[in-house]
Design an enzyme around this catalytic site. Structure first.
Site, PDB file in Angstrom:
ATOM      1  N   ASP A 106       6.988   4.590  -5.526  1.00  0.00           N
ATOM      2  CA  ASP A 106       7.605   3.278  -5.699  1.00  0.00           C
ATOM      3  C   ASP A 106       6.572   2.191  -5.422  1.00  0.00           C
ATOM      4  O   ASP A 106       5.781   2.303  -4.486  1.00  0.00           O
ATOM      5  CB  ASP A 106       8.765   3.089  -4.702  1.00  0.00           C
ATOM      6  CG  ASP A 106      10.104   3.541  -5.259  1.00  0.00           C
ATOM      7  OD1 ASP A 106      10.261   4.752  -5.461  1.00  0.00           O
ATOM      8  OD2 ASP A 106      10.975   2.686  -5.503  1.00  0.00           O
TER       9      ASP A 106
ATOM     10  N   MET B 231       9.182   8.031  -2.114  1.00  0.00           N
ATOM     11  CA  MET B 231       8.087   8.310  -1.198  1.00  0.00           C
ATOM     12  C   MET B 231       6.905   8.785  -1.995  1.00  0.00           C
ATOM     13  O   MET B 231       7.088   9.721  -2.728  1.00  0.00           O
ATOM     14  CB  MET B 231       8.525   9.367  -0.191  1.00  0.00           C
ATOM     15  CG  MET B 231       8.431  10.805  -0.574  1.00  0.00           C
ATOM     16  SD  MET B 231       9.450  11.802  -1.632  1.00  0.00           S
ATOM     17  CE  MET B 231      10.076  10.946  -2.931  1.00  0.00           C
ATOM     18  N   PRO B 232       5.763   8.207  -1.957  1.00  0.00           N
ATOM     19  CA  PRO B 232       5.352   7.099  -1.102  1.00  0.00           C
ATOM     20  C   PRO B 232       5.825   5.733  -1.620  1.00  0.00           C
ATOM     21  O   PRO B 232       6.337   5.629  -2.732  1.00  0.00           O
ATOM     22  CB  PRO B 232       3.834   7.171  -1.157  1.00  0.00           C
ATOM     23  CG  PRO B 232       3.581   7.660  -2.540  1.00  0.00           C
ATOM     24  CD  PRO B 232       4.663   8.671  -2.796  1.00  0.00           C
ATOM     25  N   LEU B 233       5.621   4.735  -0.787  1.00  0.00           N
ATOM     26  CA  LEU B 233       5.982   3.363  -1.116  1.00  0.00           C
ATOM     27  C   LEU B 233       4.747   2.478  -0.981  1.00  0.00           C
ATOM     28  O   LEU B 233       4.098   2.472   0.064  1.00  0.00           O
ATOM     29  CB  LEU B 233       7.070   2.882  -0.159  1.00  0.00           C
ATOM     30  CG  LEU B 233       7.442   1.408  -0.235  1.00  0.00           C
ATOM     31  CD1 LEU B 233       8.118   1.083  -1.563  1.00  0.00           C
ATOM     32  CD2 LEU B 233       8.353   1.032   0.923  1.00  0.00           C
TER      33      LEU B 233
END
Lengths: 65, 65, 65, 65, 65, 65
Positions: free
Chosen positions: F40, F1-3
């Site tokens: 990510d 997180m975040p993506l």
């Protein structure tokens, strides 16, 4: 085209979102080659009660991500 | 990595979501091989007025899905 | 409805995928309530050269994820 | 299967959404071949403050998209 | 904006895809209101060995979907 | 997180992809606040024969996007 979709924890301010879409667009143009106008960015806020890692919701973790 | 994204009708309780992310994570680890910590799960609630099958919104069907 | 989408590193065998979709479907039905027939699962293989964490592609890391 | 996912600006009426899922489903069946019942459509409303083009949020543009 | 993403079984011809994106775009413009130029459509082919319903891959079913 | 998920035309070199995931990650960290390790990025190549704008596939346009 291209399309950048971001999922992140809710809570960013409008100013942070404004800066984020600008920064991501610039990053794409410089690293991958494209015109700025062609880049779409869509932001999605995700609540900590809807995101898990290691089988545990972030809303249940002592330290959020 | 891996990432499991779930779209489902809104209305699950926090306890159901807690159990769901645990169960999906365990299922992935056992069937596909990975460590639990590496598994992300993101849940998205979808209203029946935003989901259609056969060209008809679920909010318009006599029996919801 | 519901829909479960999985992104994972390429390389799982057909048997692993067969077991995975069964396990994820069962997990959903038991934890969140639904009939098995209503659950769709879509698997997407992602190459390590297309997935990054911490700004580094997994194909460039000493230890893959 | 198939699955049609739509991201669009928030603000459509229930009647517009009803017509939209019907029209998209019919379009798919006629152009690509399938039965109507097999087609799922999921609609997602996106706020103009979460969608950018050219590095600028639509909520900041003089003319919305 | 808007963005229409389609996941469907692999195997459509180029001509079917050409007709499909035209038909989906027209459907959106007529039902939801927008200009044709603003509509993006992204098609994704999914193998039957990567799509399951009821916990069973379509590649394992007697009759494909 | 975040993506961060990116859909773009196929054809970038490994070096461009390497630079892109680094640049997007740095952009996120600086603009929205996060640690680099938590970010990510997943890249998806889309063929011009699978992406349309204005109802026309980019593979059919005189000038690609």
């Amino acid at each position: 085209m291209p399309l950048i979709q971001v999922q992140m924890f809710a809570g960013r301010t409008p100013e942070q979102k404004r800066n984020l879409v600008r920064a991501l667009t610039d990053a794409f143009v410089q690293a991958a080659g494209s015109t700025s106008d062609a880049v779409d960015v869509i932001l999605t806020d995700v609540e900590k009660s809807d995101w898990a890692q290691g089988g545990e919701l972030f809303s249940d973790k002592a330290l959020g991500g």
